[in-house]
Design a protein around this motif. Structure first.
Motif, PDB file in Angstrom:
ATOM      1  N   VAL A 203      28.469 105.801  -8.196  1.00 21.20           N
ATOM      2  CA  VAL A 203      28.653 106.747  -9.309  1.00 21.20           C
ATOM      3  C   VAL A 203      29.830 106.327 -10.193  1.00 21.20           C
ATOM      4  O   VAL A 203      29.717 106.268 -11.423  1.00 21.20           O
ATOM      5  CB  VAL A 203      28.867 108.180  -8.775  1.00 21.20           C
ATOM      6  N   ASP A 204      30.948 106.012  -9.564  1.00 21.31           N
ATOM      7  CA  ASP A 204      32.159 105.670 -10.314  1.00 21.31           C
ATOM      8  C   ASP A 204      31.997 104.368 -11.093  1.00 21.31           C
ATOM      9  O   ASP A 204      32.399 104.276 -12.265  1.00 21.31           O
ATOM     10  CB  ASP A 204      33.356 105.552  -9.355  1.00 21.31           C
ATOM     11  N   ASN A 205      31.401 103.349 -10.466  1.00 20.18           N
ATOM     12  CA  ASN A 205      31.242 102.059 -11.129  1.00 20.18           C
ATOM     13  C   ASN A 205      30.278 102.130 -12.301  1.00 20.18           C
ATOM     14  O   ASN A 205      30.520 101.529 -13.346  1.00 20.18           O
ATOM     15  CB  ASN A 205      30.768 100.998 -10.131  1.00 20.18           C
ATOM     16  N   LEU A 206      29.190 102.857 -12.149  1.00 24.49           N
ATOM     17  CA  LEU A 206      28.223 102.966 -13.239  1.00 24.49           C
ATOM     18  C   LEU A 206      28.798 103.782 -14.393  1.00 24.49           C
ATOM     19  O   LEU A 206      28.489 103.515 -15.556  1.00 24.49           O
ATOM     20  CB  LEU A 206      26.928 103.588 -12.737  1.00 24.49           C
ATOM     21  N   HIS A 207      29.641 104.752 -14.067  1.00 22.74           N
ATOM     22  CA  HIS A 207      30.292 105.518 -15.128  1.00 22.74           C
ATOM     23  C   HIS A 207      31.290 104.640 -15.890  1.00 22.74           C
ATOM     24  O   HIS A 207      31.376 104.691 -17.121  1.00 22.74           O
ATOM     25  CB  HIS A 207      31.009 106.731 -14.538  1.00 22.74           C
ATOM     26  N   THR A 208      32.013 103.799 -15.152  1.00 23.91           N
ATOM     27  CA  THR A 208      33.043 102.951 -15.768  1.00 23.91           C
ATOM     28  C   THR A 208      32.447 101.728 -16.457  1.00 23.91           C
ATOM     29  O   THR A 208      32.796 101.421 -17.597  1.00 23.91           O
ATOM     30  CB  THR A 208      34.055 102.482 -14.696  1.00 23.91           C
ATOM     31  N   GLU A 209      31.527 101.021 -15.769  1.00 28.14           N
ATOM     32  CA  GLU A 209      31.016  99.741 -16.273  1.00 28.14           C
ATOM     33  C   GLU A 209      29.857  99.919 -17.242  1.00 28.14           C
ATOM     34  O   GLU A 209      29.799  99.273 -18.289  1.00 28.14           O
ATOM     35  CB  GLU A 209      30.556  98.870 -15.097  1.00 28.14           C
ATOM     36  N   ALA A 210      28.890 100.775 -16.859  1.00 29.01           N
ATOM     37  CA  ALA A 210      27.691 100.930 -17.693  1.00 29.01           C
ATOM     38  C   ALA A 210      27.785 102.138 -18.621  1.00 29.01           C
ATOM     39  O   ALA A 210      26.895 102.341 -19.459  1.00 29.01           O
ATOM     40  CB  ALA A 210      26.456 101.056 -16.810  1.00 29.01           C
ATOM     41  N   MET A 211      28.837 102.938 -18.463  1.00 31.10           N
ATOM     42  CA  MET A 211      29.064 104.101 -19.317  1.00 31.10           C
ATOM     43  C   MET A 211      27.894 105.089 -19.252  1.00 31.10           C
ATOM     44  O   MET A 211      27.447 105.623 -20.266  1.00 31.10           O
ATOM     45  CB  MET A 211      29.305 103.664 -20.762  1.00 31.10           C
ATOM     46  N   VAL A 212      27.359 105.310 -18.060  1.00 28.48           N
ATOM     47  CA  VAL A 212      26.268 106.266 -17.891  1.00 28.48           C
ATOM     48  C   VAL A 212      26.621 107.236 -16.772  1.00 28.48           C
ATOM     49  O   VAL A 212      27.379 106.900 -15.857  1.00 28.48           O
ATOM     50  CB  VAL A 212      24.931 105.566 -17.560  1.00 28.48           C
ATOM     51  N   LYS A 213      26.053 108.417 -16.861  1.00 29.93           N
ATOM     52  CA  LYS A 213      26.235 109.421 -15.824  1.00 29.93           C
ATOM     53  C   LYS A 213      25.044 109.348 -14.883  1.00 29.93           C
ATOM     54  O   LYS A 213      23.893 109.364 -15.323  1.00 29.93           O
ATOM     55  CB  LYS A 213      26.336 110.816 -16.436  1.00 29.93           C
ATOM     56  N   VAL A 214      25.317 109.257 -13.596  1.00 31.43           N
ATOM     57  CA  VAL A 214      24.235 109.153 -12.612  1.00 31.43           C
ATOM     58  C   VAL A 214      24.477 110.107 -11.453  1.00 31.43           C
ATOM     59  O   VAL A 214      25.597 110.583 -11.241  1.00 31.43           O
ATOM     60  CB  VAL A 214      24.111 107.707 -12.057  1.00 31.43           C
ATOM     61  N   ARG A 215      23.394 110.386 -10.736  1.00 32.53           N
ATOM     62  CA  ARG A 215      23.474 111.095  -9.460  1.00 32.53           C
ATOM     63  C   ARG A 215      22.835 110.193  -8.422  1.00 32.53           C
ATOM     64  O   ARG A 215      21.834 109.527  -8.693  1.00 32.53           O
ATOM     65  CB  ARG A 215      22.759 112.443  -9.526  1.00 32.53           C
ATOM     66  N   VAL A 216      23.400 110.172  -7.229  1.00 30.33           N
ATOM     67  CA  VAL A 216      22.921 109.266  -6.180  1.00 30.33           C
ATOM     68  C   VAL A 216      22.488 110.072  -4.965  1.00 30.33           C
ATOM     69  O   VAL A 216      23.258 110.882  -4.440  1.00 30.33           O
ATOM     70  CB  VAL A 216      24.009 108.252  -5.770  1.00 30.33           C
ATOM     71  N   GLY A 217      21.260 109.850  -4.544  1.00 29.87           N
ATOM     72  CA  GLY A 217      20.768 110.430  -3.303  1.00 29.87           C
ATOM     73  C   GLY A 217      20.483 109.320  -2.311  1.00 29.87           C
ATOM     74  O   GLY A 217      20.054 108.235  -2.706  1.00 29.87           O
TER      75      GLY A 217
END
Length: 362
Positions: A203-217
Motif C-alpha cells: 500500500v505504502d509503496n504504490l502510494h509513493t511510487e505509482a501515486m495511486v490509492k490501493v487496498r490489499v486483501g
C-alpha cells in the motif's frame, strides 16, 4: 513473439563489440532487423537456405545461419563474411538470439501459467507437468490481491514487479481490469504479522511510487500449486468483506475477517428475518452522525461510560441521556453486554444488506 525492436537492439550491440554487420530474417525471407541495408535480393536465397538441410552456409559474401528453437526454425541470421573469426562470431550471435528468445518465451509462459493457476483453469496433472518444465518449485505461498482505486495502468503492475524482482519464486499477474495479483513466496515469513507488514508495504509503496490509492486483501498460506486458486479466492473475499465492514482498513486478511465473514455469506432472507427479530418493523436504515459516533466510542471502550464520556468531551450524565435515547428509539439497552452484542451484529447485517443493494446487479 519477441519484438523487432529488441532484436534490432541485440544485433546493434553485437555489432558494436564485433564490428560485423548482421541481418535477421524469418524463414520466409522477411527482414526483421539489421545493422546495414541488405536490399531485397536476399529473400530468395533466405527461403532456399531455410528449406535446405544445411545448418549454415556461405553465399554472396555472407554466412547464413539457422536459428532453431524447440525443433522449429524460427530465424535465419546473416553475418558478413570475412575470416574464420567472423564465422565464430556469427555462431555466437545465433546462441545469443536463441537464448534471448527462449528466456522471453519462458517468462511469457510463466506469466500465462500462473494466471491459469490463480484462476483454477488447469487440470492438476497438466499443472505439475507445466511447472516442472518451467522450473517452478512448490513452496509456501500467499496470494495478495491489490485493488486499485480508480483507473489502473501498467505502472501499478511494473511497480509491484520491481519490488520483488530478486525472488524468482514470486509472480505478478493480472486477471481483471481493477486489480494486480501477487503470488508471494512466504517461506521466510513465519509470523502472521509479517504478512500484514507485507500488505502494508505494498500500500505504502504504490502510494509513493505509482501515486495511486490501493487496498490489499490476502488469503491464507498454501503449500501446493493447486491451492493457490483457493488463496486467491480468499484474498478476493477479504477485499469484498472489507468493503462492507472494515472500510477504514486499507489491508484486509482473510484469516482475520471475524464475524464479518459469516454475515457476508448470509442470504438476504435470513438477514431480514434477523433484523425483524431485533427491531420489529422499525429497522433503523440510517442513524445520525452523533448517534453513530457515540455508539462507536462506547463499543471501543468496552461499554465504559466514564471513559467514553471523557473521550467524547461530554458530561457523564449527557452520555447516559444519549444512551437512554438510543434505547428508547431502538428498543435495545446497549449498556448491557447482551444488547450491545446484538446491536453490533445488527449494524453489521444492515451494512451488508445496504452494500448488496448498492451492487449493479441489484
Amino acid at each position: 513473439m519477441l519484438s523487432n525492436h529488441k532484436l534490432q537492439v541485440t544485433l546493434e550491440e553485437i555489432k558494436e563489440v564485433s564490428r560485423i554487420d548482421f541481418a535477421l530474417y524469418t524463414d520466409k525471407g522477411k527482414l526483421l532487423a539489421s545493422t546495414y541495408d541488405p536490399g531485397e535480393e536476399m529473400a530468395g536465397a533466405i527461403c532456399n537456405f531455410a528449406e535446405s538441410m544445411a545448418e549454415s552456409q556461405m553465399l554472396s559474401g555472407y554466412h547464413f545461419f539457422k536459428i532453431v528453437i524447440e525443433n522449429e526454425l524460427e530465424y535465419v541470421l546473416l553475418a558478413r563474411a570475412g575470416n574464420e573469426e567472423n564465422y565464430m562470431i556469427g555462431r555466437l550471435a545465433v546462441c545469443q538470439i536463441r537464448n534471448l528468445v527462449c528466456a522471453y518465451r519462458e517468462q511469457f509462459d510463466k506469466g500465462s501459467f500462473i494466471q491459469n493457476v490463480v484462476l483454477g483453469n488447469m487440470l492438476v496433472v497438466d499443472m505439475y507437468n507445466k511447472a516442472k518444465k518451467l522450473h517452478i518449485e512448490e513452496v509456501q505461498r500467499v496470494v495478495f490481491v491489490i485493488e486499485v482505486s480508480g483507473k489502473k495502468d501498467s505502472v501499478v503492475q511494473e511497480t509491484v514487479k520491481n519490488l520483488f524482482v530478486d525472488n524468482a519464486r514470486d509472480f505478478v499477474t493480472e486477471v481483471d481490469e481493477k486489480s494486480v495479483v501477487l503470488v508471494k513466496d512466504v517461506s521466510d515469513m513465519e509470523k502472521e504479522e509479517d504478512l500484514a507488514d507485507m500488505a502494508k508495504m505494498l500500500v505504502d509503496n504504490l502510494h509513493t511510487e505509482a501515486m495511486v490509492k490501493v487496498r490489499v486483501g490476502y488469503g491464507n498460506r498454501v503449500e501446493a500449486l493447486p491451492e493457490i486458486a483457493r488463496s486467491y479466492q480468499e484474498a478476493k473475499m477479504a477485499l469484498e468483506v472489507g468493503k462492507v465492514f472494515y472500510m477504514e482498513n486499507d489491508t484486509v486478511s482473510y484469516g482475520n475477517l471475524g464475524i464479518g465473514r459469516l454475515i457476508y455469506q448470509l442470504p438476504a432472507s435470513l438477514c431480514e428475518m434477523f433484523l425483524r427479530e431485533v427491531f420489529g418493523e422499525n429497522i433503523p436504515d440510517d442513524l445520525d452522525e452523533e448517534t453513530l459516533v457515540t455508539i462507536q466510542k462506547f463499543f471501543e471502550n468496552n461499554l465504559n461510560i466514564s471513559e467514553t464520556a471523557r473521550q467524547l468531551y461530554v458530561h457523564r450524565n449527557t452520555l447516559v441521556y444519549r444512551l437512554e435515547r438510543i434505547e428508547k428509539a431502538l428498543g435495545l439497552d446497549i449498556r448491557t453486554f447482551e444488547d450491545a452484542m446484538l446491536f453490533k451484529i445488527a449494524l453489521m447485517v444492515i451494512s451488508h444488506m445496504n452494500y448488496q443493494k448498492s451492487l449493479p446487479d441489484n
